[in-house]
Design an enzyme around this catalytic site. Structure first.
Site, PDB file in Angstrom:
ATOM      1  N   GLU A  31      -2.995   0.600  -9.203  1.00  0.00           N
ATOM      2  CA  GLU A  31      -1.894   1.569  -9.297  1.00  0.00           C
ATOM      3  C   GLU A  31      -0.646   0.758  -9.626  1.00  0.00           C
ATOM      4  OE1 GLU A  31      -1.540   3.464  -5.401  1.00  0.00           O
ATOM      5  OE2 GLU A  31      -1.411   5.427  -6.327  1.00  0.00           O
TER       6      GLU A  31
ATOM      7  N   ASN B  80      -2.712   6.293  -1.330  1.00  0.00           N
ATOM      8  CA  ASN B  80      -2.657   6.419   0.130  1.00  0.00           C
ATOM      9  C   ASN B  80      -2.003   7.701   0.619  1.00  0.00           C
ATOM     10  OD1 ASN B  80      -4.134   4.198   1.068  1.00  0.00           O
ATOM     11  ND2 ASN B  80      -2.514   2.872   0.290  1.00  0.00           N
TER      12      ASN B  80
ATOM     13  N   HIS C 205      -0.654  -2.370  -7.188  1.00  0.00           N
ATOM     14  CA  HIS C 205      -1.460  -2.030  -6.002  1.00  0.00           C
ATOM     15  C   HIS C 205      -2.949  -2.078  -6.320  1.00  0.00           C
ATOM     16  CE1 HIS C 205      -2.526   1.190  -2.760  1.00  0.00           C
ATOM     17  NE2 HIS C 205      -2.751  -0.040  -2.333  1.00  0.00           N
TER      18      HIS C 205
ATOM     19  N   SER D 227       0.818  -1.210   0.000  1.00  0.00           N
ATOM     20  CA  SER D 227       0.000   0.000   0.000  1.00  0.00           C
ATOM     21  C   SER D 227       0.846   1.250   0.000  1.00  0.00           C
ATOM     22  CB  SER D 227      -0.835   0.059   1.278  1.00  0.00           C
ATOM     23  OG  SER D 227      -1.755  -0.953   1.330  1.00  0.00           O
TER      24      SER D 227
HETATM   25  N1  CAA Z   1     -15.910  -8.792  -2.003  1.00  0.00           N
HETATM   26  C1  CAA Z   1     -16.481  -9.001  -3.212  1.00  0.00           C
HETATM   27  N2  CAA Z   1     -17.556  -8.317  -3.643  1.00  0.00           N
HETATM   28  C2  CAA Z   1     -18.096  -7.403  -2.823  1.00  0.00           C
HETATM   29  C3  CAA Z   1     -17.571  -7.139  -1.545  1.00  0.00           C
HETATM   30  C4  CAA Z   1     -16.422  -7.882  -1.141  1.00  0.00           C
HETATM   31  N3  CAA Z   1     -15.830  -7.685   0.046  1.00  0.00           N
HETATM   32  N4  CAA Z   1     -18.321  -6.174  -0.963  1.00  0.00           N
HETATM   33  C5  CAA Z   1     -19.284  -5.834  -1.838  1.00  0.00           C
HETATM   34  N5  CAA Z   1     -19.135  -6.579  -2.957  1.00  0.00           N
HETATM   35  C6  CAA Z   1     -19.989  -6.484  -4.171  1.00  0.00           C
HETATM   36  C7  CAA Z   1     -21.396  -6.918  -3.909  1.00  0.00           C
HETATM   37  O1  CAA Z   1     -21.551  -8.310  -4.119  1.00  0.00           O
HETATM   38  C8  CAA Z   1     -22.178  -6.125  -4.931  1.00  0.00           C
HETATM   39  O2  CAA Z   1     -22.045  -6.747  -6.191  1.00  0.00           O
HETATM   40  P1  CAA Z   1     -23.174  -6.614  -7.321  1.00  0.00           P
HETATM   41  O3  CAA Z   1     -23.438  -5.157  -7.528  1.00  0.00           O
HETATM   42  O4  CAA Z   1     -22.524  -7.263  -8.490  1.00  0.00           O
HETATM   43  O5  CAA Z   1     -24.359  -7.317  -6.802  1.00  0.00           O
HETATM   44  C9  CAA Z   1     -21.413  -4.804  -5.020  1.00  0.00           C
HETATM   45  O6  CAA Z   1     -20.090  -5.095  -4.519  1.00  0.00           O
HETATM   46  C10 CAA Z   1     -22.052  -3.717  -4.187  1.00  0.00           C
HETATM   47  O7  CAA Z   1     -22.164  -4.200  -2.870  1.00  0.00           O
HETATM   48  P2  CAA Z   1     -23.303  -3.804  -1.850  1.00  0.00           P
HETATM   49  O8  CAA Z   1     -24.551  -3.424  -2.601  1.00  0.00           O
HETATM   50  O9  CAA Z   1     -23.420  -4.868  -0.814  1.00  0.00           O
HETATM   51  O10 CAA Z   1     -22.714  -2.570  -1.054  1.00  0.00           O
HETATM   52  P3  CAA Z   1     -22.302  -1.151  -1.515  1.00  0.00           P
HETATM   53  O11 CAA Z   1     -23.093  -0.644  -2.676  1.00  0.00           O
HETATM   54  O12 CAA Z   1     -22.306  -0.382  -0.258  1.00  0.00           O
HETATM   55  O13 CAA Z   1     -20.795  -1.327  -2.027  1.00  0.00           O
HETATM   56  C11 CAA Z   1     -18.487  -1.255  -1.599  1.00  0.00           C
HETATM   57  C12 CAA Z   1     -19.802  -1.898  -1.225  1.00  0.00           C
HETATM   58  C13 CAA Z   1     -18.179  -1.534  -3.072  1.00  0.00           C
HETATM   59  C14 CAA Z   1     -17.425  -1.859  -0.722  1.00  0.00           C
HETATM   60  C15 CAA Z   1     -18.627   0.304  -1.383  1.00  0.00           C
HETATM   61  O14 CAA Z   1     -19.074   0.558  -0.068  1.00  0.00           O
HETATM   62  C16 CAA Z   1     -17.333   1.050  -1.611  1.00  0.00           C
HETATM   63  O15 CAA Z   1     -16.953   1.343  -2.745  1.00  0.00           O
HETATM   64  N6  CAA Z   1     -16.642   1.393  -0.490  1.00  0.00           N
HETATM   65  C17 CAA Z   1     -15.365   2.105  -0.560  1.00  0.00           C
HETATM   66  C18 CAA Z   1     -14.256   1.149  -0.925  1.00  0.00           C
HETATM   67  C19 CAA Z   1     -12.936   1.819  -1.040  1.00  0.00           C
HETATM   68  O16 CAA Z   1     -12.767   3.029  -0.861  1.00  0.00           O
HETATM   69  N7  CAA Z   1     -11.910   1.015  -1.335  1.00  0.00           N
HETATM   70  C20 CAA Z   1     -10.543   1.470  -1.380  1.00  0.00           C
HETATM   71  C21 CAA Z   1      -9.920   1.223  -0.030  1.00  0.00           C
HETATM   72  S1  CAA Z   1      -8.296   1.821   0.032  1.00  0.00           S
HETATM   73  C22 CAA Z   1      -7.392   0.629  -0.691  1.00  0.00           C
HETATM   74  O17 CAA Z   1      -7.844  -0.417  -1.052  1.00  0.00           O
HETATM   75  C23 CAA Z   1      -5.938   0.915  -0.838  1.00  0.00           C
HETATM   76  C24 CAA Z   1      -5.096   0.644   0.331  1.00  0.00           C
HETATM   77  O18 CAA Z   1      -3.899   0.419   0.103  1.00  0.00           O
HETATM   78  C25 CAA Z   1      -5.560   0.722   1.732  1.00  0.00           C
HETATM   79  P1  NAD Z   2      -4.377  -9.403   5.874  1.00  0.00           P
HETATM   80  O1  NAD Z   2      -3.922  -9.228   7.264  1.00  0.00           O
HETATM   81  O2  NAD Z   2      -5.828  -9.588   5.586  1.00  0.00           O
HETATM   82  O3  NAD Z   2      -3.609 -10.643   5.168  1.00  0.00           O
HETATM   83  C1  NAD Z   2      -2.233 -10.817   5.177  1.00  0.00           C
HETATM   84  C2  NAD Z   2      -1.967 -12.298   4.927  1.00  0.00           C
HETATM   85  O4  NAD Z   2      -0.565 -12.474   4.684  1.00  0.00           O
HETATM   86  C3  NAD Z   2      -2.324 -13.175   6.118  1.00  0.00           C
HETATM   87  O5  NAD Z   2      -3.128 -14.257   5.682  1.00  0.00           O
HETATM   88  C4  NAD Z   2      -0.955 -13.677   6.620  1.00  0.00           C
HETATM   89  O6  NAD Z   2      -1.004 -14.979   7.176  1.00  0.00           O
HETATM   90  C5  NAD Z   2      -0.146 -13.656   5.327  1.00  0.00           C
HETATM   91  N1  NAD Z   2       1.301 -13.613   5.551  1.00  0.00           N
HETATM   92  C6  NAD Z   2       1.993 -12.913   6.480  1.00  0.00           C
HETATM   93  N2  NAD Z   2       3.327 -13.159   6.356  1.00  0.00           N
HETATM   94  C7  NAD Z   2       3.463 -14.022   5.320  1.00  0.00           C
HETATM   95  C8  NAD Z   2       4.582 -14.674   4.713  1.00  0.00           C
HETATM   96  N3  NAD Z   2       5.821 -14.461   5.152  1.00  0.00           N
HETATM   97  N4  NAD Z   2       4.363 -15.512   3.670  1.00  0.00           N
HETATM   98  C9  NAD Z   2       3.099 -15.731   3.216  1.00  0.00           C
HETATM   99  N5  NAD Z   2       2.015 -15.154   3.759  1.00  0.00           N
HETATM  100  C10 NAD Z   2       2.175 -14.312   4.799  1.00  0.00           C
HETATM  101  O7  NAD Z   2      -3.810  -8.124   5.077  1.00  0.00           O
HETATM  102  P2  NAD Z   2      -4.366  -7.459   3.733  1.00  0.00           P
HETATM  103  O8  NAD Z   2      -5.341  -6.388   4.085  1.00  0.00           O
HETATM  104  O9  NAD Z   2      -4.747  -8.535   2.767  1.00  0.00           O
HETATM  105  O10 NAD Z   2      -3.038  -6.723   3.210  1.00  0.00           O
HETATM  106  C11 NAD Z   2      -2.027  -7.408   2.509  1.00  0.00           C
HETATM  107  C12 NAD Z   2      -1.160  -6.424   1.751  1.00  0.00           C
HETATM  108  O11 NAD Z   2      -1.991  -5.682   0.840  1.00  0.00           O
HETATM  109  C13 NAD Z   2      -0.453  -5.378   2.624  1.00  0.00           C
HETATM  110  O12 NAD Z   2       0.788  -5.056   2.051  1.00  0.00           O
HETATM  111  C14 NAD Z   2      -1.408  -4.198   2.542  1.00  0.00           C
HETATM  112  O13 NAD Z   2      -0.782  -2.969   2.806  1.00  0.00           O
HETATM  113  C15 NAD Z   2      -1.856  -4.299   1.091  1.00  0.00           C
HETATM  114  N6  NAD Z   2      -3.126  -3.658   0.788  1.00  0.00           N
HETATM  115  C16 NAD Z   2      -4.154  -3.685   1.683  1.00  0.00           C
HETATM  116  C17 NAD Z   2      -5.366  -3.077   1.360  1.00  0.00           C
HETATM  117  C18 NAD Z   2      -6.522  -3.101   2.308  1.00  0.00           C
HETATM  118  O14 NAD Z   2      -7.495  -2.366   2.098  1.00  0.00           O
HETATM  119  N7  NAD Z   2      -6.515  -3.914   3.341  1.00  0.00           N
HETATM  120  C19 NAD Z   2      -5.529  -2.469   0.102  1.00  0.00           C
HETATM  121  C20 NAD Z   2      -4.453  -2.498  -0.816  1.00  0.00           C
HETATM  122  C21 NAD Z   2      -3.258  -3.085  -0.470  1.00  0.00           C
END
Ligand code: CAA
Ligand code: NAD
Length: 283
Positions: free
Chosen positions: A152, A190, A140, A119
């Protein structure tokens, strides 16, 4: 390069989603994690997601079985010996990732591309753990992977153009949209998202409003699909904290300091949805 077989490392929320979309796109897939029970949990999620698609008439039961049949489980990194691409999605920790990449460098074929779903960690530093930095790249995905369109793609300092092009093309085959980004802490996604989430945690910490009110303001006022505290729970509070620490260390700027409340929750084991409790409680 023609990629047929992919290994995904980490069967958590991201790894299981990446494995699912790769197998659905027709790639042979090796899903690796440290323990069988983590693989079990990841495969259950994939199975549930595919069953929902069958219920909705978007896939037949037979197609679902074919997708599942393309996924092989692994708890040994030596299984990388037959793949052309590895996508690492283990925990967000530089030491863990460097260890994994150093081992992959030994086990994966010379021509294999090593990608990380990190991330925020520098791709250049992960690449430096290998003897093939030109074949290391950031890929990403966004959470939830089966739904979110963006990938990304991060070029490390040494990433070869040809490797970038292969990853861009594979991203298209997964039905996703690649966006090219350079290697700086937090990349683009991020760098912008996480300070907003951290500010929402400060807003709660300082008693400006309740968690529900903060989320409601951002949902109804800014049209965000989830409020920032709900989104933090969804991402994982440990991951949010790691990312803030990387921004803070990487830029040396106090504007990125993680909120003490975020630290406290992570220390308590309140990691969000995946642990059953974060800012909210989950069944
Ligand atoms: N896995 C698979 N499919 C999923 C799911 C999951 N965890 N959650 C929801 N879905 C699917 C549903 O099955 C549904 O599919 P259909 O339209 O095909 O039936 C669709 O997504 C919409 O779901 P819902 O109607 O239940 O719910 P919603 O309209 O509230 O959408 C959401 C759910 C898509 C998660 C929406 O709330 C959303 O876009 N949230 C923000 C997500 C976001 O910002 N993600 C980025 C996070 S940051 C990141 O990832 C980077 C990082 O490094 C941290
Ligand atoms: P998570 O905690 O759900 O899963 C991590 C998994 O990695 C666990 O099942 C753990 O057992 C496994 N693991 C740890 N050490 C390991 C090793 N040495 N070999 C093999 N497997 C190992 O975490 P997550 O949310 O899936 O995040 C995973 C990666 O994806 C991180 O780098 C995170 O920053 C990135 N990421 C997370 C998100 C998010 O929204 N959570 C979005 C984009 C990217």
């Amino acid at each position: 390069m023609k990629v047929k077989k992919i290994m995904v490392i980490g069967a958590g929320q991201m790894g299981s989603g990446i494995a699912q979309v790769c197998a659905q796109a027709g790639y042979e897939l090796v899903l690796n994690d440290v323990k069988d029970k983590h693989l079990e949990r990841g495969l259950e999620v994939i199975q549930r997601n595919l069953s929902r698609q069958v219920e909705k008439g978007r896939m037949t039961e037979r197609e679902k079985e074919e997708v599942l049949g393309r996924i092989v489980r692994s708890t040994d990194l030596q299984d990388a010996k037959e793949v052309e691409l590895v996508i690492e999605a283990a925990v967000e920790n530089m030491e863990v990732k460097r260890q994994i990449f150093a081992q992959l460098d030994d086990f994966a074929p010379d021509h294999a591309i090593l990608a990380s779903n990190t991330s925020s960690l520098p791709i250049t530093e992960i690449a430096a753990a290998t003897n093939r930095p030109e074949q290391v790249i950031g890929m990403h995905f966004m959470n939830p992977v089966p739904v979110m369109k963006l990938v990304e793609i991060i070029r490390g300092l040494a990433t070869a153009d040809e490797v970038y092009k292969t990853i861009e093309q594979i991203t298209h085959t997964l039905g996703k949209v690649p966006v090219e980004v350079n290697d700086f802490p937090g990349f683009v996604s991020n760098r912008i998202l996480m300070p907003m989430i951290n500010e929402a945690v400060y807003t709660l910490y300082e008693g400006v409003a309740t968690k529900e009110a903060i989320d409601e303001v951002m949902k109804l006022g800014m049209n965000h699909p989830m409020g920032p505290l709900t989104l933090a729970d969804f991402i994982g509070l440990d991951t949010c904290l790691y990312i803030m620490e990387i921004l803070h260390d990487g830029f040396g700027d106090d504007k990125y300091r993680p909120c003490p409340l975020l630290r406290k929750y992570v220390k308590a084991g309140w990691l969000g949805r995946k642990s059953g409790r974060g800012f909210y409680r989950y069944e």
